[in-house]
Scaffold this motif. Structure first.
Motif, mmCIF file in Angstrom:
data_model
loop_
_atom_site.group_PDB
_atom_site.id
_atom_site.type_symbol
_atom_site.label_atom_id
_atom_site.label_comp_id
_atom_site.label_asym_id
_atom_site.label_seq_id
_atom_site.Cartn_x
_atom_site.Cartn_y
_atom_site.Cartn_z
ATOM 1 N N ALA A 107 6.680 55.877 62.036
ATOM 2 C CA ALA A 107 6.049 54.550 62.041
ATOM 3 C C ALA A 107 4.829 54.528 61.113
ATOM 4 O O ALA A 107 4.497 53.486 60.534
ATOM 5 C CB ALA A 107 5.626 54.175 63.466
ATOM 6 N N THR A 143 -5.599 50.744 62.917
ATOM 7 C CA THR A 143 -5.896 49.309 62.805
ATOM 8 C C THR A 143 -6.131 48.928 61.352
ATOM 9 O O THR A 143 -5.647 47.897 60.864
ATOM 10 C CB THR A 143 -7.157 48.972 63.640
ATOM 11 O OG1 THR A 143 -6.897 49.313 64.998
ATOM 12 C CG2 THR A 143 -7.519 47.507 63.513
ATOM 13 N N ARG A 146 -2.889 48.881 59.533
ATOM 14 C CA ARG A 146 -2.115 47.701 59.916
ATOM 15 C C ARG A 146 -2.652 46.469 59.174
ATOM 16 O O ARG A 146 -1.886 45.690 58.619
ATOM 17 C CB ARG A 146 -2.184 47.502 61.424
ATOM 18 C CG ARG A 146 -1.180 46.459 61.941
ATOM 19 C CD ARG A 146 -1.329 46.218 63.442
ATOM 20 N NE ARG A 146 -1.119 47.426 64.204
ATOM 21 C CZ ARG A 146 -2.057 48.012 64.961
ATOM 22 N NH1 ARG A 146 -3.280 47.502 65.062
ATOM 23 N NH2 ARG A 146 -1.781 49.111 65.611
ATOM 24 N N LYS A 149 -1.466 46.322 55.847
ATOM 25 C CA LYS A 149 0.015 46.252 55.784
ATOM 26 C C LYS A 149 0.617 47.509 55.160
ATOM 27 O O LYS A 149 1.515 47.424 54.332
ATOM 28 C CB LYS A 149 0.467 45.015 54.991
ATOM 29 C CG LYS A 149 -0.088 43.696 55.517
ATOM 30 C CD LYS A 149 0.713 42.520 55.058
ATOM 31 C CE LYS A 149 0.058 41.205 55.505
ATOM 32 N NZ LYS A 149 -0.247 41.155 56.978
ATOM 33 N N ARG A 150 0.100 48.654 55.565
ATOM 34 C CA ARG A 150 0.623 49.892 54.989
ATOM 35 C C ARG A 150 1.405 50.732 55.998
ATOM 36 O O ARG A 150 1.812 51.847 55.695
ATOM 37 C CB ARG A 150 -0.521 50.702 54.372
ATOM 38 C CG ARG A 150 -0.936 50.070 53.041
ATOM 39 C CD ARG A 150 -2.099 50.765 52.413
ATOM 40 N NE ARG A 150 -2.028 52.200 52.510
ATOM 41 C CZ ARG A 150 -3.065 53.018 52.284
ATOM 42 N NH1 ARG A 150 -4.222 52.491 51.915
ATOM 43 N NH2 ARG A 150 -2.932 54.307 52.387
ATOM 44 N N LEU A 151 1.620 50.197 57.196
ATOM 45 C CA LEU A 151 2.392 50.943 58.191
ATOM 46 C C LEU A 151 3.874 50.621 58.046
ATOM 47 O O LEU A 151 4.251 49.504 57.696
ATOM 48 C CB LEU A 151 1.938 50.555 59.602
ATOM 49 C CG LEU A 151 0.515 50.983 59.993
ATOM 50 C CD1 LEU A 151 0.112 50.328 61.297
ATOM 51 C CD2 LEU A 151 0.446 52.507 60.100
ATOM 52 N N ASP A 153 5.801 50.748 60.636
ATOM 53 C CA ASP A 153 6.054 50.047 61.900
ATOM 54 C C ASP A 153 4.678 49.733 62.479
ATOM 55 O O ASP A 153 3.786 50.593 62.457
ATOM 56 C CB ASP A 153 6.852 50.972 62.836
ATOM 57 C CG ASP A 153 7.112 50.336 64.185
ATOM 58 O OD1 ASP A 153 8.250 49.929 64.448
ATOM 59 O OD2 ASP A 153 6.145 50.257 64.989
ATOM 60 N N PRO A 154 4.445 48.556 63.042
ATOM 61 C CA PRO A 154 3.061 48.183 63.392
ATOM 62 C C PRO A 154 2.450 48.957 64.558
ATOM 63 O O PRO A 154 1.242 48.878 64.757
ATOM 64 C CB PRO A 154 3.188 46.688 63.734
ATOM 65 C CG PRO A 154 4.636 46.452 64.001
ATOM 66 C CD PRO A 154 5.403 47.459 63.207
ATOM 67 N N GLN A 155 3.249 49.704 65.344
ATOM 68 C CA GLN A 155 2.662 50.381 66.513
ATOM 69 C C GLN A 155 2.923 51.892 66.467
ATOM 70 O O GLN A 155 3.680 52.410 67.283
ATOM 71 C CB GLN A 155 3.248 49.790 67.806
ATOM 72 C CG GLN A 155 2.921 48.333 68.046
ATOM 73 C CD GLN A 155 1.426 48.084 68.234
ATOM 74 O OE1 GLN A 155 0.634 49.017 68.365
ATOM 75 N NE2 GLN A 155 1.034 46.815 68.207
#
Lengths: 247, 247, 247, 247, 247, 247
Positions: A107, A143, A146, A149-151, A153-155
């Protein structure tokens, strides 16, 4: 026999968690367990080490070190000695392993998070304070990733992580040992646990002594209760708005 | 052309000096020049290195280092690389030399003062902030030695020491450069001066450029005025009672 | 009070500059300031370090070292100790910085010039002799590059560079200190200047003493006059035909 | 097939031996075998290493190194790499062993002679030139010790020592190989011999080839004749008065 | 004067060669010469070092080391000291050179064979036992490569290699010296030879003594006879089927 | 789901303990847990490190290392890399700590026991095999010290020590993991216990997973049973007469 600082056997020292202590890293936390103070930074780099490129997996690694001025008697600087000592190596590996248990590297995507735990003042329990503070710095770095926008998957964080020391001193099981107790403990244990009470790492060592399984159980009871309290303090710290602007 | 932080060309950044930041060293000062933050510790050891034993003289030495997390992009840890870099070596030597100019080693007696300057956050001028803070830590360490009756003579400090950077940026002589200015300065100078305005160290470097003697003079004017202000801030900080109990 | 070698206070030691001392490097100069002897080589490599590739810019770097047998008492070999000392690091950086002030790295094209200054005999002023000799080796290396049509622009040298030490000894400002004076100087300054009299680097240090701005001015006067004479000696040396065949 | 420099197969290159090249060491010799140039210094220290104290025996040790600029393509500096290479180690040990064969350490008394062989220019045969020059530096150091009445016995040197390389190139046994021959030799041998023609060290290596005992014999014949000539040159050099004043 | 272990002067110690001692390397041999025991492993890697890629040539390199517990008095661990000693370096280079004389690197193809010789117990002659055992491990590694069809040519080994020590002890030329003899030998020689009796390497050293050419000849006679016997033992060992399954 | 080697989940691999494997150390044991083979030596030195002199206490320290050829893919040699890795450091410290729990350092008197555990072949569980074998080597070294009348008290060993790994693989708690299981275990724990079943060290780590306290309890049950069996094997091995003569 009372503890020299007046605490109950199962009582943590006063804990403080200050986020945003430094400007540059994506997460930067100053954590104190009593007089022990550790600066925990989580720096983000795009990409992963060569051996991991193209895997789609991220990477997290940690380094622990102590300022020479952190200890009662000044310690030699490891950069000047030209080698990292065994204890430093061992704790760096422990911190990295503990934090990797909390994060899903798929993720995370092909990003590297480098965690630095630098002890500014040492009074026992530096490795457990480091892990507890580093988790908060890691959460802030996630955080930040996120928000940018570099993840993948957001979690990426699957749980939270806290750590505490426990030991047998004066024949009693005691939580969160300061140096004065740690240096004369018969048994010394460090426990890393998640917010659901599962275990990440247990390291229990007899110091010139051995211990029974019943003692192990009593130490685990105390440590898990301590970790639960530390988890609450982490949650409270992370509930605050980020101090100043994000890096 | 205005400075990006709105300061006048001859204006220092906001300076803060916090004494007693750590518990263990005899002197421990957290100093900030704007966003640059350095932890300066002066640790006292009885006795001197072997080559100096029996001389009746004390010794003072300094080490400068930067936390990996202090810079915009994380730096590699020198202990892990296994060697101290040239820049680190050079600044460590500068800090030690500057402080030795302030202290009478005979009056110090056979004691060693080890100064550690660890940069927690870097935004230009780390070496000058380090020297300015380290002098205050040194003064507290001397007070501690005097209180413990370990000095050969009660007044080993012959002057106070402060330092500031100055450079030519955008064609103008500017004081106390932050990283944004420092990284594009045509000339860069560090000046270490005493409270009476005499010089301890002058290091002026053209960065891919050379400079005239008139420019050197203008930079010195600005730096000496800056040092005078820093000296006042040191005096004010040292006039406060020591925070908490003495180590 | 006269100088032990009979010189006037503002007089250089006897200087000799021998080009083509070694066969392999593109420039190789044996320089002496009195009893101080330094072998300065400028080696050329096609290409630049990885971090600079594709920039169109060349690179110049320098290393300074001392033979163990160069000093009065034999020194330990740094390769055997396994680490480069602080002083060595500092001077290597100084030499590289000084020479880079003389060369336009864009005109150099993607070539690397590695300068090595190895002290064969030390009697004070090794770093200033090294810079003065290294400039001549650099000039020969540039001639070699031009002859081999490997420069991006035929005139990469924007100025010439010379350096000299100056200090306060026996209360007098004196030029070009031998070891006997250097070791007891109250103030010690190294000045690197160009052929037009502009400054490249000024490093003035009080040795257990501080100095006034008037003293700084007097030292600069003396050093700049010394650099002007060294420039003339460099010009004369470079006016000779290259000894033997070009490498 | 003629040799590229026109020599006969059993002919040495031009040899020069310059005594007193440096001021500080008790013996200092610049030796050349053709384009190979080595600076050999013999420094004297009172006393011996700790493990030898009180034995009544002296000690002699040697270090060999190459300047980065000595070779056709610049070599990396071992001090900067932080470790001494295998080849350097091996030659240092060979030089020390060879010289110790010439000196009676009991007659030397509790003095240490440190020999440094620094190659200024390399064109094959650096180790044999080093040994040949180092013996002359050693002889001067012994003279110095005798003049200062620091020997336990006035004649510690039991023989003289010289060394030369020999190899099989183009199918022929050739003496004193320059780099151009050495780099393509099928067999390479270094011989260290005394003035009476006895052997101190023989090291013969097939380079991707093996050799017969007859070839070994032919190489030994050539090398011993070469050593005899080198011995004469050493005797002649030592017969001259010491240049300048003794250190 | 008889040898302490009762052997004749020209007699080898008891030799044993055990193939397949370890599971993972392509060749793994435990060799003993009397009480000297060396574990020799030949590990195969696909590809060659970067500087050799695309050449069509393979590579073979060797490392020799001694366990701390191998010697009479425990030795320090080189990894802990942080540097490889000169003796270790020298022997590693010797082993690699000797084995490369037996293998055609073009026939090997772009494969790397890494030979490790780790001394488990030392009683003199560790380097010659290492070479003798390493040849057998190399032969097994070549068989493995052939079985896996990774050779450029099926017969890369052009000869076999064996090695033995010889020396002058108590005034007599003796073969295969144990530590008790080696430590007091006047001359010490190691000879590496092929199965056809040609020489690969001859290293003869006077230990505080020199030796005549006649002694050299006598030592060579003895050593070549010893190598011939070792060759027979290697042939016999390799004639056995590989113990267990191939790695 | 069966184990690949057919063992029951709570079954040890085949264990062998060979005493007297080396000649020189006072204790020398070759121990195997299945394909994992470790050479454990206990060397005795008279005296203790400087910081402990005059205390009346002995000292025991341990070093663990792996031969490059021990692993499936050859590992780099730490002496060549110039630094001991984190994992090596950590296991060395663990082995030393574990053995010190078994010995009364006052009874040992001012002797030092240096334990070396060198892994000859690695197939999982090298650290637990090392501890189990090292205890036997330690027992032999103590016997040797007693025979030489060098103990302060004849019974310095207060208990015996054994160690085993346990983990969760394929969702099942399994004892004594080989590499194939270890490399994919969800949880990995090493337990060091005494002959009375008390604990010396417990190290349990989730590998990218966390584990419940119930799992911890099940792992401890299995490990303690395993240690009890290992203790019996140690007792049996020590009941045999010492092979060959004592060192």
């Amino acid at each position: 026999m009372a503890r020299s600082d007046g605490r109950a056997d199962d009582e943590l020292r006063e804990v403080s968690i200050t986020r945003g202590f430094q400007q540059h890293p994506a997460g930067s936390v100053l954590v104190s367990f009593g007089q022990t103070t550790v600066l925990c930074a989580a720096s983000v780099t795009e990409g992963v080490p060569r051996w991991r490129q193209g895997s789609g997996l991220g990477w997290l690694t940690a380094e622990y070190a102590m300022l020479p001025s952190a200890t009662h008697t000044r310690g030699d600087r490891e950069s000047v000695k030209g080698r990292v000592g065994g204890r430093t190596h061992e704790i760096s590996r422990l911190v990295g392993r503990a934090l990797r248990a909390a994060i899903d590297l798929r993720a995370l995507g092909e990003n590297t998070i480098q965690v630095d735990c630098d002890v500014l003042q040492a009074d026992g329990g530096t490795r457990t304070a480091a892990i507890t503070g580093a988790y908060v710095a890691l959460a802030d770095a996630v955080t930040w990733l996120r928000a940018h926008k570099r993840l993948a998957d957001p979690q990426p964080l699957s749980c939270s992580i806290a750590a505490v020391s426990v030991g047998v001193v004066d024949g009693r099981v005691r939580l969160d040992l300061p140096y004065e107790e740690d240096s004369r403990a018969e048994v010394d244990m460090n426990v890393v646990a998640t917010d659901t009470g599962t275990l990440v790492e247990v390291q229990g060592t007899g110091e010139g002594a051995t211990y029974t399984r019943a003692t192990l159980d009593a130490m685990l009871d105390s440590a898990l209760a301590g970790c639960a309290q530390l988890t609450e303090l982490q949650v409270a710290a992370l509930a605050e708005p980020y101090p100043g602007e994000l890096p």
